[in-house]
Design an enzyme around this catalytic site. Structure first.
Site, PDB file in Angstrom:
ATOM      1  N   ILE A  63     -31.862  93.549 -53.506  1.00  0.00           N
ATOM      2  CA  ILE A  63     -33.001  93.973 -52.690  1.00  0.00           C
ATOM      3  C   ILE A  63     -32.591  94.114 -51.233  1.00  0.00           C
ATOM      4  O   ILE A  63     -32.885  95.113 -50.580  1.00  0.00           O
ATOM      5  CB  ILE A  63     -34.169  92.968 -52.780  1.00  0.00           C
ATOM      6  CG1 ILE A  63     -34.713  92.877 -54.201  1.00  0.00           C
ATOM      7  CG2 ILE A  63     -35.287  93.355 -51.827  1.00  0.00           C
ATOM      8  CD1 ILE A  63     -35.793  91.825 -54.352  1.00  0.00           C
ATOM      9  N   GLY A 100     -28.414  90.307 -45.916  1.00  0.00           N
ATOM     10  CA  GLY A 100     -28.488  89.849 -44.537  1.00  0.00           C
ATOM     11  C   GLY A 100     -27.128  89.472 -44.008  1.00  0.00           C
ATOM     12  O   GLY A 100     -26.093  89.732 -44.624  1.00  0.00           O
ATOM     13  N   GLY A 101     -27.123  88.802 -42.836  1.00  0.00           N
ATOM     14  CA  GLY A 101     -25.861  88.417 -42.240  1.00  0.00           C
ATOM     15  C   GLY A 101     -25.120  87.377 -43.051  1.00  0.00           C
ATOM     16  O   GLY A 101     -23.895  87.421 -43.145  1.00  0.00           O
ATOM     17  N   VAL A 132     -30.505  88.825 -51.116  1.00  0.00           N
ATOM     18  CA  VAL A 132     -31.725  88.628 -51.896  1.00  0.00           C
ATOM     19  C   VAL A 132     -31.716  89.630 -53.033  1.00  0.00           C
ATOM     20  O   VAL A 132     -31.522  90.831 -52.821  1.00  0.00           O
ATOM     21  CB  VAL A 132     -32.982  88.829 -51.020  1.00  0.00           C
ATOM     22  CG1 VAL A 132     -34.240  88.642 -51.856  1.00  0.00           C
ATOM     23  CG2 VAL A 132     -32.982  87.857 -49.847  1.00  0.00           C
ATOM     24  N   LYS A 174     -32.514  84.195 -53.908  1.00  0.00           N
ATOM     25  CA  LYS A 174     -31.741  84.231 -52.664  1.00  0.00           C
ATOM     26  C   LYS A 174     -30.530  83.323 -52.768  1.00  0.00           C
ATOM     27  O   LYS A 174     -30.629  82.199 -53.269  1.00  0.00           O
ATOM     28  CB  LYS A 174     -32.609  83.806 -51.476  1.00  0.00           C
ATOM     29  CG  LYS A 174     -31.939  83.987 -50.121  1.00  0.00           C
ATOM     30  CD  LYS A 174     -32.924  83.846 -48.964  1.00  0.00           C
ATOM     31  CE  LYS A 174     -32.268  84.180 -47.636  1.00  0.00           C
ATOM     32  NZ  LYS A 174     -33.240  84.149 -46.506  1.00  0.00           N
ATOM     33  N   ASP A 201     -37.916  83.064 -35.416  1.00  0.00           N
ATOM     34  CA  ASP A 201     -37.415  84.416 -35.686  1.00  0.00           C
ATOM     35  C   ASP A 201     -38.566  85.339 -36.084  1.00  0.00           C
ATOM     36  O   ASP A 201     -38.448  86.117 -37.035  1.00  0.00           O
ATOM     37  CB  ASP A 201     -36.350  84.379 -36.780  1.00  0.00           C
ATOM     38  CG  ASP A 201     -35.488  85.640 -36.809  1.00  0.00           C
ATOM     39  OD1 ASP A 201     -35.484  86.388 -35.798  1.00  0.00           O
ATOM     40  OD2 ASP A 201     -34.815  85.888 -37.829  1.00  0.00           O
TER      41      ASP A 201
END
Length: 318
Positions: free
Chosen positions: A40, A43-44, A48, A63, A158
């Site tokens: 999906i 990220g860094g 996911v 995740k 965030d």
């Protein structure tokens, strides 16, 4: 008023009797519970995936840390903290967490509710299509999630359009508690200087280039105290970030933008912000503009002080 578009109907699987009545094996193997993985987001430090839970016969979010971080003790600690913070904050505007576990290699994962919809970033990229009343309602729901989190001793740190999901049934969900700050019982911070530096690095690395070619992302929504890595940073950093989201909903652009990270950070620390109405293509209610600019004041003590106060002001007749 216009509503946000619904996700395709194919995203909502039909419930069949064959799935609801299928018996579990007498000896359940937890390592074969999830199957049919589909990426999906990446990220860094984590990925996911969507997958099917073969015990409950539903699709969930799965995740996990990227391979290069999966064995790093610091990343593991933060990953487990994220999973448990997400699980402990049980609120209508947060995503339910189902399970924290280890895979066959011994690496951590956690599963969450699969929610379809659009991020607020996707919505704001087509700002002219959406009614301001609906956008303010989204921000109010985010503020409710923050009020709940702050009441339980958690600062998100965030808040940005990419971390706000707008669902097809009017639900609004705050995502990604990976940078959440929690405290020890005696009130001291749960992170040392090294962890704070790593957190800032993670924030600065998380950037996105918009269709307009301007560099924006997490750094455009960071409070001055978060940039300075102030040790006494508190919940009011989230008030600033949500104020920045409100600014973009009003103006069509974030409060601070630039072509480099350093330019954005320097403007946040030293520049006087222009009011949203100077950028907006449509009229900006004076009351909303005043609330927005109070959230964005450089000194935390000069801002709207709590999420509850912000909710009450946004619900007034602006």
């Amino acid at each position: 008023m216009p509503r946000f578009a619904k996700a395709p109907e194919d995203d909502y699987p039909i419930v069949y009797l064959a799935d609801t009545d299928k018996p579990l094996p007498r000896h359940v193997n937890p390592h074969t519970r999830y199957a049919y993985f589909k990426l999906i987001a990446r990220g860094g430090r984590s990925i996911v995936q969507a997958c099917k839970d073969l015990h409950l016969m539903r699709v969930v979010c799965y995740k996990s840390l990227k391979a290069e971080f999966a064995d790093d003790p610091d990343e593991q600690r933060r990953f487990v903290r994220e999973a448990r913070v997400s699980a402990m904050l049980q609120h209508p505007n947060t995503v339910p967490t189902y399970e924290l576990g280890r895979d066959l290699q011994g690496h951590y994962y956690f599963t969450m509710k699969m929610v379809h919809g659009y991020t607020l970033r996707e919505v704001l990229d087509y700002r002219e299509r959406y009614d301001l009343t609906r956008l303010v309602d989204v921000i109010i729901q985010v503020a409710h999630a923050l009020e709940y989190a702050h009441g339980h001793g958690v600062a998100h740190r965030d808040i940005k359009p990419e971390n706000i999901l707008v669902g097809p049934f009017g639900e609004v969900l705050v995502l990604d508690w990976g940078l959440a700050k929690v405290w020890h019982p005696e009130g001291t911070s749960a992170e040392d200087a090294t962890a704070a530096k790593q957190t800032k690095t993670a924030v600065v690395e998380d950037l996105s280039l918009t269709l307009h070619g301007r560099l924006q992302g997490t750094v455009s929504y960071m409070s001055p105290e978060q940039i300075r890595m102030d040790p006494d940073l508190d919940f009011r950093t989230d008030i600033y970030s949500l104020g920045a989201v409100l600014y973009e909903a009003l103006a069509g652009v974030p409060p601070v933008s630039g072509t480099t990270i350093n330019e954005i950070l320097d403007k946040t620390l030293h520049a006087d912000l222009v009011v949203p109405s100077k950028h907006a293509k449509t009229p900006v209610p004076e009351r909303l503009e005043e609330i927005c600019m109070r959230c964005l004041r450089p000194e935390p003590g000069d801002r709207v002080q709590t999420s509850g106060e912000l909710i009450r002001e946004l619900q007034e007749d602006w």
